[in-house]
Design an enzyme around this catalytic site. Sequence first.
Site, PDB file in Angstrom:
ATOM      1  N   HIS A 318       0.615  -1.171  -0.018  1.00 57.50           N
ATOM      2  CA  HIS A 318       0.097   0.024   0.132  1.00 57.50           C
ATOM      3  C   HIS A 318       0.932   1.063   0.015  1.00 57.50           C
ATOM      4  O   HIS A 318       1.905   1.273   0.644  1.00 57.50           O
ATOM      5  CB  HIS A 318      -0.798   0.005   1.322  1.00 57.50           C
ATOM      6  CG  HIS A 318      -2.157   0.836   1.051  1.00 57.50           C
ATOM      7  ND1 HIS A 318      -1.984   2.124   1.528  1.00 57.50           N
ATOM      8  CD2 HIS A 318      -3.312   0.790   0.733  1.00 57.50           C
ATOM      9  CE1 HIS A 318      -3.327   2.661   1.196  1.00 57.50           C
ATOM     10  NE2 HIS A 318      -4.015   1.864   0.732  1.00 57.50           N
ATOM     11  N   ASP A 375      -8.054  -5.317   0.308  1.00 57.22           N
ATOM     12  CA  ASP A 375      -8.525  -6.416  -0.775  1.00 57.22           C
ATOM     13  C   ASP A 375      -7.975  -7.713  -0.610  1.00 57.22           C
ATOM     14  O   ASP A 375      -8.302  -8.519  -1.400  1.00 57.22           O
ATOM     15  CB  ASP A 375      -7.797  -5.683  -2.047  1.00 57.22           C
ATOM     16  CG  ASP A 375      -8.612  -4.504  -2.451  1.00 57.22           C
ATOM     17  OD1 ASP A 375      -9.663  -4.155  -2.078  1.00 57.22           O
ATOM     18  OD2 ASP A 375      -8.054  -3.622  -3.031  1.00 57.22           O
TER      19      ASP A 375
HETATM   20  N1  ACO Z   1       4.261  -7.499  -4.950  1.00 56.05           N
HETATM   21  C1  ACO Z   1       5.531  -7.535  -4.909  1.00 56.05           C
HETATM   22  N2  ACO Z   1       6.355  -6.449  -4.782  1.00 56.05           N
HETATM   23  C2  ACO Z   1       5.685  -5.374  -4.584  1.00 56.05           C
HETATM   24  C3  ACO Z   1       4.299  -5.175  -4.467  1.00 56.05           C
HETATM   25  C4  ACO Z   1       3.508  -6.408  -4.650  1.00 56.05           C
HETATM   26  N3  ACO Z   1       2.244  -6.430  -4.116  1.00 56.05           N
HETATM   27  N4  ACO Z   1       3.978  -3.993  -4.053  1.00 56.05           N
HETATM   28  C5  ACO Z   1       5.097  -3.525  -3.986  1.00 56.05           C
HETATM   29  N5  ACO Z   1       6.061  -4.090  -4.262  1.00 56.05           N
HETATM   30  C6  ACO Z   1       7.532  -3.660  -4.406  1.00 56.05           C
HETATM   31  C7  ACO Z   1       7.978  -2.924  -5.771  1.00 56.05           C
HETATM   32  O1  ACO Z   1       8.393  -3.588  -6.763  1.00 56.05           O
HETATM   33  C8  ACO Z   1       8.777  -1.927  -5.217  1.00 56.05           C
HETATM   34  O2  ACO Z   1       9.996  -2.627  -5.110  1.00 56.05           O
HETATM   35  P1  ACO Z   1      11.641  -1.838  -5.546  1.00 56.05           P
HETATM   36  O3  ACO Z   1      11.544  -0.766  -4.609  1.00 56.05           O
HETATM   37  O4  ACO Z   1      12.352  -2.842  -5.741  1.00 56.05           O
HETATM   38  O5  ACO Z   1      11.370  -1.205  -6.795  1.00 56.05           O
HETATM   39  C9  ACO Z   1       8.694  -1.354  -3.889  1.00 56.05           C
HETATM   40  O6  ACO Z   1       7.727  -2.606  -3.402  1.00 56.05           O
HETATM   41  C10 ACO Z   1       7.597  -0.355  -3.742  1.00 56.05           C
HETATM   42  O7  ACO Z   1       6.366  -0.154  -4.484  1.00 56.05           O
HETATM   43  P2  ACO Z   1       5.826   0.868  -5.381  1.00 56.05           P
HETATM   44  O8  ACO Z   1       5.152   0.227  -6.418  1.00 56.05           O
HETATM   45  O9  ACO Z   1       6.869   1.885  -5.538  1.00 56.05           O
HETATM   46  O10 ACO Z   1       4.877   1.348  -4.089  1.00 56.05           O
HETATM   47  P3  ACO Z   1       3.595   2.178  -4.637  1.00 56.05           P
HETATM   48  O11 ACO Z   1       3.364   3.002  -3.079  1.00 56.05           O
HETATM   49  O12 ACO Z   1       4.023   3.249  -5.559  1.00 56.05           O
HETATM   50  O13 ACO Z   1       2.535   1.017  -4.732  1.00 56.05           O
HETATM   51  C11 ACO Z   1       0.643  -0.412  -4.576  1.00 56.05           C
HETATM   52  C12 ACO Z   1       1.574   0.752  -4.036  1.00 56.05           C
HETATM   53  C13 ACO Z   1       0.331   0.140  -5.969  1.00 56.05           C
HETATM   54  C14 ACO Z   1      -0.498  -0.470  -3.691  1.00 56.05           C
HETATM   55  C15 ACO Z   1       1.562  -1.656  -4.702  1.00 56.05           C
HETATM   56  O14 ACO Z   1       2.014  -1.995  -3.409  1.00 56.05           O
HETATM   57  C16 ACO Z   1       0.807  -2.662  -5.469  1.00 56.05           C
HETATM   58  O15 ACO Z   1       0.715  -2.737  -6.900  1.00 56.05           O
HETATM   59  N6  ACO Z   1       0.076  -3.634  -4.696  1.00 56.05           N
HETATM   60  C17 ACO Z   1      -0.511  -4.626  -5.512  1.00 56.05           C
HETATM   61  C18 ACO Z   1      -2.068  -4.301  -6.053  1.00 56.05           C
HETATM   62  C19 ACO Z   1      -2.831  -3.989  -4.736  1.00 56.05           C
HETATM   63  O16 ACO Z   1      -3.027  -4.723  -3.944  1.00 56.05           O
HETATM   64  N7  ACO Z   1      -3.354  -2.797  -4.798  1.00 56.05           N
HETATM   65  C20 ACO Z   1      -4.391  -2.516  -3.692  1.00 56.05           C
HETATM   66  C21 ACO Z   1      -4.070  -1.320  -2.897  1.00 56.05           C
HETATM   67  S1  ACO Z   1      -5.154  -0.863  -1.673  1.00 56.05           S
HETATM   68  C22 ACO Z   1      -6.518  -0.065  -2.519  1.00 56.05           C
HETATM   69  O17 ACO Z   1      -6.530   0.575  -3.353  1.00 56.05           O
HETATM   70  C23 ACO Z   1      -7.704  -0.164  -1.748  1.00 56.05           C
END
Ligand code: ACO
Length: 440
Positions: A318, A375
């Site tokens: 998140h 979720d």
């Molecule tokens: N699985 C694996 N790796 C992940 C995940 C994941 N679910 N989420 C983040 N990471 C990693 C990224 O690859 C990144 O790695 P790096 O630093 O080596 O490049 C690091 O963690 C940070 O991730 P970002 O994408 O930069 O973080 P951001 O805050 O932009 O994204 C998000 C947050 C979009 C929720 C992300 O965690 C994600 O895509 N999760 C999966 C989708 C999801 O569950 N979304 C629901 C969110 S809650 C809602 O909207 C109600």
Amino acid sequence: MSKEASSAGTPANNTFTLTDNRSGKAYTLPVLKGTLGPDVVDVRKFYGETDCFTFDPGFTSTGSCESKITFIDGDQGVLLHRGYSIDELAEHSDFMEVCYLLLNGELPNRAEKYEFEHIITHHSMVHEQLTFFYRGFRRDAHPMSILCGVTGAMAAFYGDSLDITDPHQRLIASHRLIAKMPTIAAMAYKYSVGQPFVYPRNDLKYAENFLAMTFAVPSEPYHVNPVVAKAMDRLFILHADHEQNASTSTVRLAGSSGANPYACIAAGIASLWGPAHGGANEAALNMLREIGTPDKIPHYIARAKDKNDPFRLMGFGHRVYKNYDPRATVMQKTVREVFDALKVTDPLFDTALELEHIALNDPYFVDKKLCPNVDFYSGIILSAIGFPTTMFTVLFALARTVGWVAQWNEMISDPNQKIGRPRQLYTGPTERDYVEMGKR
Ligand code: ACO
């Protein structure tokens, strides 16, 4: 402190000084203090004074507005609506009360609650002409596309609530959106399965009514299971608002131009649909189905950690929570209640628990502070109740409508509100001469 600076938050008797190493000039910026959360450096005059923009794609360090509605402490895993914790609201409150709280700032007394529920109940029917819109969609249309289209179309039917400068019209539009969203969502489902639309029933509570409109058929009586209705209501509470997330910011940005509320909420629905946001509940259950059994988990964990693989653990991570999402805790508990009430189990729940356990002990997820979000478990509950995965994000939108509406109202009522208009770091070509077709 300037007039504009003191109009948002409270001046923190403190300033922030930045030095421009190109010119050696120092700039002093006001610092604002909210009631909770980190201090905020006020950069509103930054461009005017320095001739520089700030650069923050994804708004990771940028507050876009002042708000009194919802507070999140992502490190502690805290979520407050108007100061009340989500755990207490999920435990003791109901969705109608939370709606009132988000919209009005205080919990209702008995009379206020009765009146609010009465108003919402009596706005739940949609204009009959609106039902013909559905026929224009293919039967296999994703219900989010229907929800988005029909919500936007509401502006064509409720012309008496489009004047955003009139607080009374804004109130009516707010009530209509909250009241009609379950009807529109249930109709999207009914259309996809080829069953007749079921009209709302005024003798049922909000969540009960939604379940009846979704699952009842005219040929037999429909009994709403109280545990399922309670779970549905709680799910609505957990999704009701979440401060300035992508869809809420979309609603605010669309509304900042003066667009009508139905168009703004349709924009919010569009933004919510994406798999990185509300679409994650559908994606999370599809992922669990793909993983199937716990023995396959290590393979998917390895994929999630592989930089060259776009796969992510859906329902994990998140932008704000760097700790367990408090809503996921309540969701996990609710799964068990629904299973007990319906006397069902789902092996995917065991897979989800095992996946969570493995991920929370894996240095990759621990170091990046990636925990289950709201979720991760919601899809298991919705699937047990009988919703197809395509309806999951629709339910999220239904519940989030009150948050969008509350945030939209707050923005419109804010005397400092301006049209949202970010700037950019331009890296395209500099000015050049037009090249005739034959010379390209
Ligand atoms: N699985 C694996 N790796 C992940 C995940 C994941 N679910 N989420 C983040 N990471 C990693 C990224 O690859 C990144 O790695 P790096 O630093 O080596 O490049 C690091 O963690 C940070 O991730 P970002 O994408 O930069 O973080 P951001 O805050 O932009 O994204 C998000 C947050 C979009 C929720 C992300 O965690 C994600 O895509 N999760 C999966 C989708 C999801 O569950 N979304 C629901 C969110 S809650 C809602 O909207 C109600």
